[in-house]
Design an enzyme around this catalytic site. Structure first.
Site, PDB file in Angstrom:
ATOM      1  N   TRP A   5       0.830  -1.273  -0.024  1.00 23.17           N
ATOM      2  CA  TRP A   5       0.115  -0.021   0.070  1.00 23.17           C
ATOM      3  C   TRP A   5       0.884   1.207  -0.026  1.00 23.17           C
ATOM      4  CZ3 TRP A   5      -1.506   3.135   4.802  1.00 23.17           C
ATOM      5  CH2 TRP A   5      -0.551   2.842   5.674  1.00 23.17           C
ATOM      6  N   ASP A   6       2.086   1.162   0.214  1.00 24.94           N
ATOM      7  CA  ASP A   6       3.144   2.330   0.071  1.00 24.94           C
ATOM      8  C   ASP A   6       3.069   2.903  -1.211  1.00 24.94           C
ATOM      9  OD1 ASP A   6       4.147   0.144   1.783  1.00 24.94           O
ATOM     10  OD2 ASP A   6       6.056   0.767   1.411  1.00 24.94           O
ATOM     11  N   GLU A  64       0.815  -2.630  12.481  1.00 28.64           N
ATOM     12  CA  GLU A  64       1.076  -4.169  12.323  1.00 28.64           C
ATOM     13  C   GLU A  64       1.398  -4.557  13.640  1.00 28.64           C
ATOM     14  OE1 GLU A  64       3.659  -4.907   9.143  1.00 28.64           O
ATOM     15  OE2 GLU A  64       2.324  -4.541   7.734  1.00 28.64           O
ATOM     16  N   LYS A 100       2.985   0.563  16.130  1.00 27.40           N
ATOM     17  CA  LYS A 100       4.086   0.200  15.077  1.00 27.40           C
ATOM     18  C   LYS A 100       4.348   1.685  14.204  1.00 27.40           C
ATOM     19  CE  LYS A 100       6.183  -2.374  11.394  1.00 27.40           C
ATOM     20  NZ  LYS A 100       6.021  -3.350  10.463  1.00 27.40           N
ATOM     21  N   GLN A 101       3.179   1.875  13.540  1.00 34.93           N
ATOM     22  CA  GLN A 101       3.135   3.305  12.820  1.00 34.93           C
ATOM     23  C   GLN A 101       1.861   3.919  12.795  1.00 34.93           C
ATOM     24  OE1 GLN A 101       3.194  -0.360  10.125  1.00 34.93           O
ATOM     25  NE2 GLN A 101       2.877   1.272   8.629  1.00 34.93           N
TER      26      GLN A 101
HETATM   27  C1  BGC Z   1       5.161  -1.545   7.233  1.00 35.06           C
HETATM   28  C2  BGC Z   1       4.069  -1.539   6.218  1.00 35.06           C
HETATM   29  C3  BGC Z   1       4.620  -1.544   5.001  1.00 35.06           C
HETATM   30  C4  BGC Z   1       6.176  -2.331   4.714  1.00 35.06           C
HETATM   31  C5  BGC Z   1       6.665  -1.973   3.361  1.00 35.06           C
HETATM   32  C6  BGC Z   1       6.118  -2.594   7.119  1.00 35.06           C
HETATM   33  O1  BGC Z   1       7.266  -2.488   7.936  1.00 35.06           O
HETATM   34  O2  BGC Z   1       4.350  -1.963   8.543  1.00 35.06           O
HETATM   35  O3  BGC Z   1       3.028  -0.701   6.569  1.00 35.06           O
HETATM   36  O4  BGC Z   1       3.663  -1.488   3.659  1.00 35.06           O
HETATM   37  O5  BGC Z   1       6.660  -2.236   5.617  1.00 35.06           O
HETATM   38  O6  BGC Z   1       7.080  -0.814   3.430  1.00 35.06           O
END
Ligand code: BGC
Length: 789
Positions: free
Chosen positions: A362-363, A489, A593-594
């Site tokens: 989804w980035d 996550e 996490k984010q």
């Molecule tokens: C993140 C995801 C991201 C992926 C690729 C993961 O560490 O939690 O949101 O899409 O890295 O960048």
């Protein structure tokens, strides 16, 4: 990296003034060249030493079985890994009898410069061989934006003190030996050995060609090179080829002041369907096209392309020279990742390394495409058409999961799901709404009606169907999405993740709207009034979890009732947490996490009032550890909106310097393209306060006291707009196009070319800053000094 003494802070380039082998792998990533189709890591011309040799063609991958200790229904069986294809950048050099190798002899001078305006990577070095013979080597590389299949090198060698016999070997090399993966970091790619099966090799006295295929993914890869050699009369050339190497050998006797110059044009092509003769012809044709321009012509085209880009996209930062450099570096790499991807995925590392196995997430839709929408919109349409082309796989996946419509993969190269980890893979359904959001944003920002009819309708309808079948109305009528994973996550398979719910709501409404606007296309997909009405009903009833006692929204139902993570007992060396603690423990605690709910505050700002935003931001800030590089930029945007300017500025720094400072210690595996995109997002959506609301750009700008000015150019609805913030005013200038309606702090106005408008910026009242988790406070930035180029 740029804090390393060998990197200079400059506004338009990345300059390395000494070669340090300890940061060689990182330098290969930051000096990578790409056009979104071809990727060349910044490996040294002679191939060795290297951190990770890397030559990538977007979409070229090999399959491998995904092993499960305990398999289950619907687990993807096959994984995909980007492969290192034929290396066309190798130029080996023999000086008298000794191979030019920086590990031996003496490197007297070294400089590499990535020029962001010309798109060229230039290296100059002076080296004395162990026998004491000194030469200057100058090489310049490009991966062409204008000719998608072409990359090129100009390589020059000249003796500095005595006559010398040189041999230059210009090569195409397949199946290079790769360093093996060490340690358990799941973000590092698996190295597959000898994946390219030789099909054909060819060489004559100037041209080289190798064609290979992959065994399991069934792809055919062609690489060809042609040369122009300029040297003294003694210069001779000879070509030879074998299964995995095609080589042009150039020998010459040189005197000081008498250089030998080899210009090499390299063409790449690949296909999953075309025959060997067809791929051979494809690369030969691409080479013929490049030959008509020649090296100099390619250099000029590159500059022209980038002049156009910077006129649409530049960001000027006053008061912090590091951020100025970093944001242009970021924009350059974001462009490189997407410019000519053309109906292929944009991987999370672009084509700068093999991290995350070359997968796209989804980035792309939530970080990279938002930037490209306003700076290089054509590439956005192409990226979304790629998603449309993968709809058959997404429909099949939905069917397999017992759902309707289409389920796009969490991570993929070719469109099929590759995530072997369910809770942070298939359960992260929000990717579907993220794609829908990118579709709506692109149409809104460009007014591209043809795209809306041909691509948007199908994507929006199929994703709306997915949401409608995934959710359910409870006995009060509220619509829920249970058991899904949001962006965070460290919380998985939760009910009513608010980000997911709000994005799905928007997706359902957008599908109903588009079906009304394009009745024929919608009817062809089987949409009737009843279905569209059901989407609207579900959207209107979407559950919004809110904790009344705390006065904050819940990241997901019940989240704020979980135990808090024990940050005080967590060592700074225990981040990222996923490498030191079991997921089950992370999942059941309040630790993030984010940005997740904070991202919802930004992306669905219309669903919250100012007070709710401020309270929720402060609450979640204390729990967010930023173990993903996708977080800082979202936090920057919302910190700015709720008035924590100092914090926003620190997060701008973190997003922008993610790779230049190697903040996550994995830049060697490739650049964090979403974080680089985030540098722009943090400045433009953060301090610029830019939002797009139904085709109108809305700005609520402000500046932290550490910056004396910020200006950016964006493209919207065919116009070019410059916004400049300085002192207490924001000035809007229409650089090109018909008059444009804009919004400044809630006030609509019309802007015309030649009549800039200035307005007072907003000044939010100061509020106490929330503290990020212990040990995770971002680096406090102190404005840098402007450095002359
Ligand atoms: C993140 C995801 C991201 C992926 C690729 C993961 O560490 O939690 O949101 O899409 O890295 O960048």
């Amino acid at each position: 990296m740029i804090s390393h003494s060998c990197y200079a802070v400059q506004p338009w380039s990345l300059r390395e003034t000494e070669l340090h082998l300890d940061v060689l792998p990182q330098s290969e990533s930051v000096f990578a060249l790409s056009n979104g189709h071809i990727g060349w890591r910044g490996n040294l011309d002679e191939g060795e030493p290297h951190g990770l040799p890397g030559t990538y063609l977007n979409g070229v991958h090999e399959l491998h079985p995904l092993p499960y200790a305990e398999a289950g229904y619907g687990y993807p069986e096959s994984g995909q890994t980007v492969i290192n294809v034929t290396n066309g950048k190798i130029m080996r050099l023999l000086v008298d009898d000794e191979p030019f190798d920086v590990r031996y002899g003496k490197l007297r001078f070294h400089e590499r410069v990535l020029d962001l305006r010309t798109g060229l990577l230039r290296r100059v070095c002076e080296w004395s061989s162990p026998a004491g013979c000194t030469v200057r080597v100058t090489s310049t590389r490009l991966v062409s934006f204008s000719q998608r299949a072409i990359a090129a090198v100009a390589y020059e060698v000249e003796p500095l003190d005595s006559n010398v016999r040189v041999v230059v070997q210009s090569e195409l090399v397949a199946n290079e030996q790769l360093p093996q993966k060490s340690g358990g970091d799941p973000r590092v790619a698996a190295a597959l050995e000898d994946v390219l099966l030789p099909e054909e090799h060819f060489a004559d006295d100037m041209r080289l060609r190798l064609v290979h295929c992959t065994e399991r993914s069934g792809l055919r890869v062609g690489a060809a090179a042609d040369h122009a050699v300029h040297g003294p009369a003694s210069t001779r050339t000879a070509g030879e080829s074998g299964d995995n190497v095609a080589r042009l050998t150039v020998t010459s006797e040189l005197a000081p002041g008498e250089p030998l110059r080899v210009e090499k044009l390299v063409a790449y092509g690949w296909s999953g369907a075309r025959s060997l003769p067809a791929v051979r012809d494809q690369v030969d044709a691409a080479l013929a096209g490049a030959r008509t321009k020649g090296w100099q012509g390619l250099v000029e085209q590159q500059r022209e392309y980038l002049d156009g880009f910077w006129a649409r996209a530049d960001v000027e930062v006053d008061g912090d020279a590091e951020i100025q450099q970093a944001v242009r570096f970021a924009l350059f790499h974001v462009l490189q990742a997407g410019a000519r991807a053309e109906k292929r995925a944009i991987p999370s590392k672009g084509l700068t390394g093999s991290g995350y196995d070359g997968h796209s997430f989804w980035d792309s839709e939530q970080f990279v495409l938002p930037v490209l929408t306003y700076t290089s919109p054509d590439s956005v349409a192409e990226a979304l058409r790629w998603r449309q082309e993968t709809l058959p796989a997404a429909r099949e996946r939905a069917r397999q999961l017992g759902l309707r419509g289409a389920t796009f993969p969490w991570r993929t190269i070719d469109g099929s799901e590759c995530s072997a980890y369910w809770p942070a893979g298939t359960a992260a359904f929000h990717v579907n709404a993220d794609i829908a959001d990118a579709v709506v944003r692109y149409v809104d920002a460009t007014g591209d009606v043809e795209f809306e009819r041909e691509t948007a309708v199908e994507i929006l309808v199929e994703t709306a169907r997915l949401w409608h079948s995934l959710g359910h109305h409870d006995h009060h009528g509220a619509f829920h999405f249970d058991g899904v994973t949001g962006p965070d996550e460290y919380s998985a398979v939760a009910d009513d993740n608010l980000y997911t719910n709000l994005m799905a709501q928007q997706n359902l409404r957008a599908a109903a709207d588009v079906a009304e606007r394009h009745t024929e296309e919608a009817a062809a997909l089987g949409v009737d009034d009843e279905e569209a009405a059901a989407w609207r009903d579900a959207a209107d009833a979407v559950a919004i979890p809110f904790n009344e006692a705390l006065g904050v929204h819940e990241q997901s139902a019940g989240f704020t009732g979980h135990q808090r993570w024990d940050f005080a007992s967590t060592g700074t060396d225990q981040y990222p947490l996923m490498l030191h603690f079991p997921y089950f423990d992370l999942y059941r605690k309040q630790v993030i996490k984010q940005a997740d709910l904070v991202l919802a505050l930004y992306k669905r700002g219309d669903a919250f009032d100012a007070e709710q935003k401020a309270r929720s931001f402060d609450y979640y800030e204390q729990l967010t550890v930023r173990d993903s590089s996708l977080s800082a930029c979202c936090q920057a945007v919302m910190a700015a909106e709720v008035g924590h300017l100092r914090l926003a500025y620190d997060y701008v720094g973190e997003a922008a310097l993610m790779d230049l400072e190697d903040l996550e210690s994995n830049t060697r595996d490739g650049l964090h393209i979403a974080s680089l995109a985030g540098a722009w997002i943090a400045l433009v959506a953060g301090f610029g306060g830019m939002r797009l609301r139904r085709g109108t750009l809305d700005f609520s700008p402000l500046l932290p006291e550490q910056l004396s000015g910020l200006a950016f150019t964006v493209q919207v609805r065919g116009r070019r707009l410059r916004v400049a913030l300085a002192g207490t005013t924001a000035t809007y200038t229409l650089l090109e196009g018909e008059p444009l309606e804009l919004c400044h702090c809630g006030m609509l106005f019309t802007l015309s070319c030649g009549a800039p408008r200035s307005h007072q910026m907003r000044r939010p009242p100061p509020r106490p800053e929330p503290a990020p988790p212990q040990g995770r406070t971002p680096t406090r930035r102190h404005g840098g000094l402007a450095a002359p180029e």
